[in-house]
Design an enzyme around this catalytic site. Sequence first.
Site, short mmCIF file in Angstrom:
data_model
loop_
_atom_site.label_atom_id
_atom_site.label_comp_id
_atom_site.label_asym_id
_atom_site.label_seq_id
_atom_site.Cartn_x
_atom_site.Cartn_y
_atom_site.Cartn_z
N GLU A 1 0.87 -1.17 0.00
CA GLU A 1 0.00 0.00 0.00
C GLU A 1 0.91 1.23 0.00
OE1 GLU A 1 -2.66 0.37 3.36
OE2 GLU A 1 -3.57 2.19 2.51
N ARG B 1 5.33 -12.96 9.85
CA ARG B 1 6.00 -11.69 9.59
C ARG B 1 7.45 -11.75 10.05
NH1 ARG B 1 2.22 -7.49 9.24
NH2 ARG B 1 3.81 -5.91 9.58
N LYS C 1 4.55 0.69 9.22
CA LYS C 1 4.65 1.97 8.53
C LYS C 1 4.02 3.09 9.35
CE LYS C 1 3.12 0.09 4.74
NZ LYS C 1 2.47 -0.07 3.43
P1 ATP Z 1 2.62 -2.06 7.79
O1 ATP Z 1 1.94 -2.55 9.01
O2 ATP Z 1 4.06 -1.77 7.99
O3 ATP Z 1 1.90 -0.95 7.10
P2 ATP Z 1 1.42 -3.69 5.87
O4 ATP Z 1 1.29 -5.16 5.87
O5 ATP Z 1 0.20 -2.91 6.12
O6 ATP Z 1 2.59 -3.32 6.84
P3 ATP Z 1 1.62 -3.45 3.07
O7 ATP Z 1 2.10 -2.33 2.23
O8 ATP Z 1 0.18 -3.77 3.03
O9 ATP Z 1 2.05 -3.13 4.55
O10 ATP Z 1 2.49 -4.74 2.83
C1 ATP Z 1 2.83 -5.26 1.57
C2 ATP Z 1 3.19 -6.70 1.73
O11 ATP Z 1 4.28 -6.85 2.63
C3 ATP Z 1 2.04 -7.50 2.31
O12 ATP Z 1 1.90 -8.68 1.58
C4 ATP Z 1 2.46 -7.76 3.72
O13 ATP Z 1 1.92 -8.96 4.19
C5 ATP Z 1 3.97 -7.80 3.62
N1 ATP Z 1 4.59 -7.44 4.89
C6 ATP Z 1 4.40 -6.32 5.61
N2 ATP Z 1 5.09 -6.35 6.76
C7 ATP Z 1 5.77 -7.53 6.76
C8 ATP Z 1 6.66 -8.17 7.68
N3 ATP Z 1 7.01 -7.58 8.82
N4 ATP Z 1 7.16 -9.37 7.35
C9 ATP Z 1 6.82 -9.96 6.19
N5 ATP Z 1 5.99 -9.42 5.28
C10 ATP Z 1 5.46 -8.22 5.55
MG MG Z 2 -1.53 -3.06 4.78
#
Ligand code: ATP
Ligand code: MG
Length: 557
Positions: free
Chosen positions: A34, A260, A270
Amino acid sequence: MSEKNVTENFITQIINADLSSGKYSKVVTRFPPEPNGYLHVGHAKSICLNFGLAQDYQSVCHLRFDDTNPEKESNEYAEAIKNDVRWLGFDWNDKEFHASDYFDQLYQFAEQLIEKKLAYVDDQSPDQIRKNRGDFTTPGVDSPCRNRSVEENMSLFRAMKAGKFADGTKVLRAKIDMQSGNLNMRDPVLYRIRRLQHIKTGDAWCIYPMYDFTHCISDAIEGITHSLCTLEFEDHRPLYDWVLDNVDIDCHPQQIEFSRLNVSYTITSKRKLNQLVESKVVDGWNDPRMSTLSGMRRRGYPPEAIRNFVKDVGVSKKESVISMTVLEDAVRDVLNKTSPRVMSVLRPLKVVIENYPEGKVEMLTGSNHPQDESYGTRKIPFSRVIYVEQDDYKENANRKFFRLTEGREVRLRHAYYITCQEAIKNEEGQVIELRCTYDPESRGGTADGRKVKGTIHWVSAAHAEEVEVRLYDRLFNHPKPASVDHFMDSINQNSLEVIPNALLEPGITAHNEDVVYQFERNAYFKRDRTYEQGKPIFNRVVTMRDSWAKSELQSES
Ligand code: ATP
Ligand code: MG
């Protein structure tokens, strides 16, 4: 390239089974960020997994921006994400997509669900919807709107799209099961009204689809075979499957969850990283202390080290926190092989070599890499006045101290043996200068075979260049900063130490290319031109191994 990017794990086993059973002939994955912030070390795991699998299976990974929540999304973030993925070493070719590319199709699928009596427009407020959803112990309560006719739902949904209703006054919900043990299945919201500028579609839409509706359909439209996500989406999988089972689309990717990546002493969210930026605790998303990919890049972490780290951590369903040391070791492993060695004195102590002729300058030869001759050699000026590290002198040192103290002989790296004759103190009693003598026969370190245990680094006073050096430490004091009530309270106030007047051997800052150097016996450093105003600035990438840091010095030859 024979070596695989991704070591065998439960996901590769699923893929292999799908290929050998003929379920698929080709693997298609996707990385779906995102654009609401910069990528962090956690994302590196998802990137290396999705892009790595695509490479291992001679296929391609799509980069898909999950841009369904215009409130927090921006083009700056989207561009930064692309930069970071490329920097990590991956490429999506022409497969860049956006969930917003599918807004028209998503809307058509929503109408389909209405026609199939599987979706309805709800007039309840967001609060009422939340309350009536119930929880694990309380069953859900049907909305009074749940049994609206297809015609009424269709005309209301079209009116929502046409902008006839205020934000938040209506939503479209899936009609699934208000008694389900899985809260995600209690008539989840599919569309809401939000009047916001979208980074791709501008003001074309005032209704936006929710993640759970969008993601599975986007996967199916793109022909994704294996849709990999993190464990928190496990409970969403029944909804992922429900949507795809009930809209007319003939592709049904398999959602697979993995744990994760968490790294100790860092934040991988983020939202929280954004808080650090907003509150100016750090110098932007790419502050060298940030666990963002852009921060690690600015600090000097090689992308290869991050890929190796992620590969070593592996992929499983077990939640864990990986020690920061593991990441730092991965960085050291790469830098130890790739970094040219140079000499720099961070906290200078003047040394006058009394029996070395005034005005004489010798150009000595130093190897650029002790283990790799292909790095060649360089010329290092030597003269009567040099600087050494303050730490390398000790008054009244015991026998185990192999560096400078009165009467003791040490080897100067790439140069001569010197013997400390006298320490000169200022009025406060601090040592400000050492008087030494050298052995002219000891050049290159092979005098008469006598034992000199310590080797120290130095720079020539007349030739060294002043540089600013920035020493970074962990940004948080707490190993799991995300687990404390107010993560901002666990910030390490000493995470940055600036040394304004370090001394570097000449010839290094003239290079245009900013490679990571090993400042011998100190640490790895990379030039940071972001804020330079004249004096070169070097960031400490990572310290040396502990055995070095301990600095009871061993002989090097
Ligand atoms: P954040 O909580 O940091 O915003 P998010 O999952 O909302 O993380 P996205 O931009 O939606 O952020 O993530 C893109 C991809 O990265 C998704 O498939 C998510 O599952 C993966 N991802 C995010 N954080 C991790 C992590 N700590 N370990 C492994 N994969 C991750
Ligand atoms: Mg997300």
